[in-house]
Motif scaffolding. Structure first.
Motif, PDB file in Angstrom:
ATOM      1  N   TRP A 132       0.824  -1.198   0.000  1.00 29.69           N
ATOM      2  CA  TRP A 132       0.000   0.000   0.000  1.00 29.69           C
ATOM      3  C   TRP A 132       0.866   1.259   0.000  1.00 29.69           C
ATOM      4  O   TRP A 132       1.916   1.305   0.645  1.00 29.69           O
ATOM      5  N   ALA A 136      -3.328   5.347   0.096  1.00 28.49           N
ATOM      6  CA  ALA A 136      -4.368   4.418   0.541  1.00 28.49           C
ATOM      7  C   ALA A 136      -5.303   5.077   1.542  1.00 28.49           C
ATOM      8  O   ALA A 136      -6.519   4.847   1.521  1.00 28.49           O
ATOM      9  N   ALA A 166      -3.415   3.614  -4.910  1.00 30.81           N
ATOM     10  CA  ALA A 166      -3.259   3.189  -3.510  1.00 30.81           C
ATOM     11  C   ALA A 166      -2.161   2.155  -3.305  1.00 30.81           C
ATOM     12  O   ALA A 166      -1.940   1.728  -2.167  1.00 30.81           O
ATOM     13  N   PHE A 167      -1.445   1.763  -4.369  1.00 31.87           N
ATOM     14  CA  PHE A 167      -0.465   0.683  -4.241  1.00 31.87           C
ATOM     15  C   PHE A 167       0.881   1.090  -4.831  1.00 31.87           C
ATOM     16  O   PHE A 167       0.943   1.704  -5.903  1.00 31.87           O
ATOM     17  N   PHE A 271      -5.610  -7.842   2.595  1.00 29.94           N
ATOM     18  CA  PHE A 271      -5.884  -6.811   1.585  1.00 29.94           C
ATOM     19  C   PHE A 271      -7.368  -6.776   1.231  1.00 29.94           C
ATOM     20  O   PHE A 271      -7.998  -5.711   1.182  1.00 29.94           O
ATOM     21  N   TYR A 280      -6.799  -0.518   7.236  1.00 28.35           N
ATOM     22  CA  TYR A 280      -5.933  -1.688   7.202  1.00 28.35           C
ATOM     23  C   TYR A 280      -6.448  -2.771   8.145  1.00 28.35           C
ATOM     24  O   TYR A 280      -6.632  -2.524   9.338  1.00 28.35           O
TER      25      TYR A 280
END
Length: 682
Positions: A132, A136, A166-167, A271, A280
């Motif tokens: 992430w 994120a 987001a990654f 995830f 998270y």
């Protein structure tokens, strides 16, 4: 009917539903379970009703990545580099994100009653990792913007649009990736050196030009094998290329800027849960124990290993104490472990509520790996071995013991790596792995996996049974009736995990031959065909039996007919419908074998989604059972909920295949010779 959808069962509209997802290599599947009976009030459900585990299939939906998301250009759900020797196999993270929205849209079209869903849990392919970025948090915020109007900006945006930035790693390494051999070696050598330091042994490995290369290589091999043992004792497994620890180390070494900019590292399971709760989610203890990073006994991240990886490896020179005291960024990136596997991670974000009509208080229970979820689906008890006869052959044994090597063994091993007893100890520990049980705090899952499973049997079928399974079965049936047991064959068309070799090896009366019948100079092709069909099945199941029983890794003067610790086998996977094959499995192990159902109406065929839905049912609703002084459900009641009321063989239509104990004795007597020949391959 739309592709990937099963018809909902007729049911009372007030009955609660429990949602299970499984993000596997090739598809995202949803299985929805419905609570049976007449009780419709979750708040007043009694503990006894919960123990009944009275669940039935409501519906299932699937998104196949290759066919339904073709713009990601995957084959078998993955991207594999054209240079196969690289070993790099990945999957696009945004494909998984889009698959979640697509499957929910499919359910919406089918008028699925989202408002009846009480709780959600999930499973995913093990060992894959997701990275992430700092963006994120912004994506999560968009998911949580409160709105009851589907036309609002947040709820009308597609998931891919929300999470597109987001990654830090767009292509996630998955379980098929084998590109981290050097990183695995570094981890093992590092631990081997630390162990030598602990015992006051100095390493003779240096990097000067005057080194004796052969001696240095031999010393390095000793240190590495010692490190393999220590890593297996600590984390449950020796270093595997697909495991997450070596994958993270590769990123730290090759793309340090990507690692530094990564704010969180998830497994595929956590995830997927994070997408649902818009923050998270914790890594599950069972899935986390397949990373080579988790102390399998304390159920916490090991500070020595995580700091070694955080510092980029290079067979670090720091001591154990220095590793514990130093700054450890990786532990922060991994977050806390859900050591219970039962926590409610949060509630479904408002994006899903406003878009699909879920209730706002839908609980999301910790997601786990697909293998542990299958154990949940089948309600395996201690002593149950789940054997999956699929592309690879896998055995999961629910046990409360961990195999280990004593300090004395390790000291002797360090002195003389070639000692026979030490070699047996190493093989005993390194040929299997251990995972934590998904919900039993005192349980473990012993894992044995062979790459050469159904596909290897299929190749033998093509070579010796005219590509015909009926003929293959007949040859196997004929061979099981024969008294001659002089032939042993190993069929490793792909490089095997253990023993780590590739090729086809045949032996008659202990002597290597190119083909069966060679010693007798016979041209009987029928005999040759039967011999090969029988040999591959026998060797696969004997290897499985030896690995599943740690006591049998060393020949015993009076071995028992059934492997210690195994009371029965639950067979799943594509080949579990083959009764001839299952009879041989029962004969080799000396225990009953039950073939589990293969459809969505029963928890069989390794149905990780079913197990996830059952987990949502068990831990995602309020219970009125016995509680302790601070209002928590007592552990005994928790375990009762896991086992529930066992129906006969889980599925009442299942009939156990009983072993022929005379045949079992024959196979037990062959174990020492089998082990000798297997060791010869090494």
């Amino acid at each position: 009917m739309e592709h990937g959808q099963s018809p909902p069962l007729t049911s009372t509209s007030a009955q609660p539903l429990f949602f299970g997802l499984d993000l596997s290599t090739q598809q995202l599947k949803v299985v929805v379970l419905e609570q049976g009976g007449n009780n419709t009030n979750i708040a007043t459900t009694t503990t006894n009703n919960i123990n009944d585990d009275d669940l039935r299939a409501h519906s299932s939906f699937t998104i196949h990545f290759d066919s339904e998301l073709p713009h990601y250009r995957t084959r078998g759900g993955v991207h594999a580099q054209q240079d196969q020797s690289s070993g790099v196999v990945t999957a696009p993270v945004l494909m998984w994100v889009e698959a979640l929205e697509r499957v929910l849209e499919k359910m919406k079209v089918a008028q699925f009653p989202f408002h009846r869903v009480v709780s959600i849990s999930g499973a995913a392919q093990q060992h894959g990792s997701v990275y992430w970025s700092c963006n994120a948090t912004q994506a999560f915020d968009k998911m949580c913007e409160h709105s009851s109007k589907p036309s609002s900006s947040s709820s009308s945006s597609k998931l891919v649009e929300i999470f597109k930035d987001a990654f830090t790693v767009k292509e996630s390494p998955i379980w098929q990736d084998t590109s981290t051999t050097s990183q695995c070696e570094e981890m093992e050598v590092f631990l081997g050196r630390l162990d030598n330091q602990r015992r006051g042994c100095s390493s003779t490995i240096t990097t000067t030009a005057d080194d004796d290369d052969a001696a240095a290589e031999e010393e390095e091999s000793k240190v590495r094998l010692l490190g393999q043992q220590r890593l297996a004792e600590l984390t449950g497994s020796r270093a595997y290329e697909r495991y997450t620890g070596s994958q993270i180390l590769k990123i730290v070494q090759e793309r340090p800027e990507v690692y530094r900019s990564t704010t969180r590292i998830s497994l595929v399971s956590s995830f997927l849960a994070s997408l649902l709760i818009a923050r998270y989610a914790s890594i599950d203890v069972a899935d986390g124990s397949g990373m080579n990073l988790l102390d399998i006994r304390t159920k916490t991240w090991d500070p020595v290993l995580t700091r070694f990886i955080d510092q980029g490896g290079q067979r670090g020179n720091f001591s154990k104490d220095e590793a514990v005291d130093a700054v450890n960024l990786l532990m922060n990136k991994l977050g806390e472990v859900d050591a219970s596997g039962k926590k409610v991670q949060g509630v479904l974000s408002s994006w899903f509520v406003s878009r699909y009509g879920f209730m706002p208080d839908v609980k999301v229970v910790t997601f786990t790996g697909d293998n542990p979820a299958t154990v949940m689906a089948l309600r395996a008890e201690r002593g149950d071995a789940i054997v999956s006869l699929g592309t690879s052959d896998t055995l999961l044994l629910y046990t409360d013991t961990l195999a280990s090597i004593s300090d004395t063994d390790n000291d002797n091993f360090a002195i003389s790596i070639k000692g026979k007893q030490d070699a047996r100890s190493a093989a005993r520990l390194l040929s299997v792995g251990y995972l934590c049980h998904p919900v039993d705090p005192n349980g473990y899952l012993m894992l044995y996996c062979a790459k050469n499973g159904s596909l290897a049997r299929e190749q033998v079928r093509d070579l010796y049974a005219d590509s015909n399974w009926d003929r293959f079965d007949q040859y196997l049936r004929d061979g099981m009736r024969e008294e001659d047991d002089s032939g042993v064959g190993f069929y490793f068309f792909d490089r095997e995990i253990w023993p780590p070799v590739q090729g086809v090896y045949r032996f008659e009366n202990g002597v290597a031959v190119d083909e069966f019948g060679q010693q007798e100079n016979t041209g009987d092709s029928a005999q040759k065909r039967v011999a090969n069909v029988v040999a591959i099945c026998e060797s696969q199941f004997l290897a499985m039996r030896v690995r599943s029983s740690q006591e049998e890794a060393t020949p015993s003067p009076s071995p028992s007919l059934n492997p210690p610790g195994i009371s029965r086998i639950l067979a799943t996977g594509g080949a579990s419908s083959n009764r001839v094959l299952l009879q041989l499995l029962a004969n080799v192990f000396g225990v009953p074998v039950v073939s589990m159902s293969t459809d969505d109406q029963q928890p069989g065929a390794g149905s990780a989604a079913w197990g996830a839905a059952r987990k949502a049912y068990l831990y995602g609703q309020r219970h009125s059972g016995t509680v302790d002084g601070v209002g928590r459900v007592k552990e005994d009641d928790d375990n009762n909920r896991y086992f529930g009321r066992r129906k006969s063989n889980t599925n009442e239509s299942c009939v156990a295949i009983l072993p022929d104990l005379a045949q079992t004795k024959k196979y037990v007597d062959r174990i020492p010779e089998f082990l000798r020949l297997e060791a010869f391959l090494l």
